[in-house]
Scaffold this active site. Structure first.
Site, mmCIF file in Angstrom:
data_model
loop_
_atom_site.group_PDB
_atom_site.id
_atom_site.type_symbol
_atom_site.label_atom_id
_atom_site.label_comp_id
_atom_site.label_asym_id
_atom_site.label_seq_id
_atom_site.Cartn_x
_atom_site.Cartn_y
_atom_site.Cartn_z
ATOM 1 N N SER A 142 0.821 -1.200 0.000
ATOM 2 C CA SER A 142 0.000 0.000 0.000
ATOM 3 C C SER A 142 0.870 1.271 0.000
ATOM 4 C CB SER A 142 -0.971 -0.033 1.190
ATOM 5 O OG SER A 142 -1.961 0.949 1.064
ATOM 6 N N ASP A 213 -9.758 -4.081 -5.022
ATOM 7 C CA ASP A 213 -9.178 -3.215 -3.990
ATOM 8 C C ASP A 213 -10.000 -1.934 -3.885
ATOM 9 O OD1 ASP A 213 -7.566 -1.531 -2.403
ATOM 10 O OD2 ASP A 213 -5.724 -2.455 -3.154
ATOM 11 N N HIS A 246 -7.871 -5.219 -0.687
ATOM 12 C CA HIS A 246 -6.669 -4.537 -0.191
ATOM 13 C C HIS A 246 -5.999 -5.385 0.883
ATOM 14 C CE1 HIS A 246 -4.134 -1.014 -0.186
ATOM 15 N NE2 HIS A 246 -4.223 -0.903 1.117
#
Length: 272
Positions: A142, A213, A246
């Site tokens: 991320s 995501d 995610h």
């Protein structure tokens, strides 16, 4: 935003300060970034590579250290630092651990060059004392992936955003569910320098992203891979994971292990 939370493992305290003097008129403002604890996973076999692995927004270095320790990569030493606590614009100014101030995932949004450079310098410093025969790399998830990719561009350009020379030669960069900060003008900056183009073309990069995501939408990962490719990063692999959000899944981490083993020329894939 982040869901990678695990118990603490091997750790030592490492609070590093990054100072920058700013001159608004005649007055001097001093900005300080204080990095948190750095967690280290020692190699179980012959030490062939060291990788700094960067957590996501609001997380810490401990969260990833146990997952990395469980991977069948006995020849890698993992260094998992913790980002400074700072106000983050995308969270309405709420303070949390962040490698840089994140406003919006857009080429039109402002880039926090000072924060990016401070974290990139911290990462480079962590790798600067590794033995000369050990290959070094940078990876992350991320926001940590965004930071790893920014470090890749700093290496290619030979300098940080502030113009200071970039001192590390990474042999591999991995970015999971991330994006490319500072993408505006990257292609032009690299194309005008033969050395920058050579470094960009030679650096192995693995990017991966889940199609579902919701935190960092897939299109940003795809666009980042495209921006890097057209800028001259030819040794780039972009992997898509259908239906994944995610977070990471075992198949993705298996792919990371296989890719690192091949790109870094590691001896074997499992410690016996």
């Amino acid at each position: 935003m982040e869901d990678k939370r695990m118990p603490e493992s091997h750790a030592f305290s490492c609070c590093c300060l990054f100072h920058k003097d700013i001159y608004p008129g005649s007055r001097t403002a001093r900005k300080t970034f204080e990095f948190g604890r750095t967690h280290v996973v020692r190699p179980k076999g012959k030490h062939q590579a060291t990788i700094v692995w960067l957590h996501g927004l609001g997380d810490n270095g401990s969260s990833w250290s146990q997952l990395l320790e469980s991977l069948p990569l006995p020849n890698i030493k993992w260094i998992c630092p913790t980002a400074p606590i700072r106000p983050v614009a995308i969270l309405g100014g709420f303070p949390c651990t962040a490698w840089f101030d994140d406003g919006e995932l857009s080429e039109d949004g402002p880039d926090d060059w000072e924060g990016l450079d401070a974290s990139a310098a911290h990462i480079a410093n962590l790798l600067s004392t590794e033995p000369s025969d050990v290959k070094v790399g940078i990876g992350g998830f991320s926001m940590g992936a965004a930071m790893a990719v920014y470090s890749a561009t700093a290496y290619a350009l030979g300098r940080y955003g502030n113009g200071n020379p970039y001192p590390i030669i990474p042999r591999a960069v991995v970015g999971l569910s991330g994006w490319l900060p500072g993408s505006r003008g990257l292609r032009n900056k690299i194309e005008v320098s033969h050395e920058a183009a050579r470094r960009a073309a030679s650096l192995p990069i693995l990017l991966s992203h889940g199609t579902c995501d919701d935190d960092v939408p897939y299109k940003y990962g795809e666009k980042s891979a495209h921006s890097l490719s057209v800028a001259g990063f030819r040794n780039l692999t972009f992997k898509t994971y259908e239906g994944i959000g995610h977070y990471t899944v075992p198949k993705e981490m298996d792919d990371v292990c296989n890719w690192l083993t091949a790109r870094l020329g590691l001896e074997g894939t499992r410690y016996l």
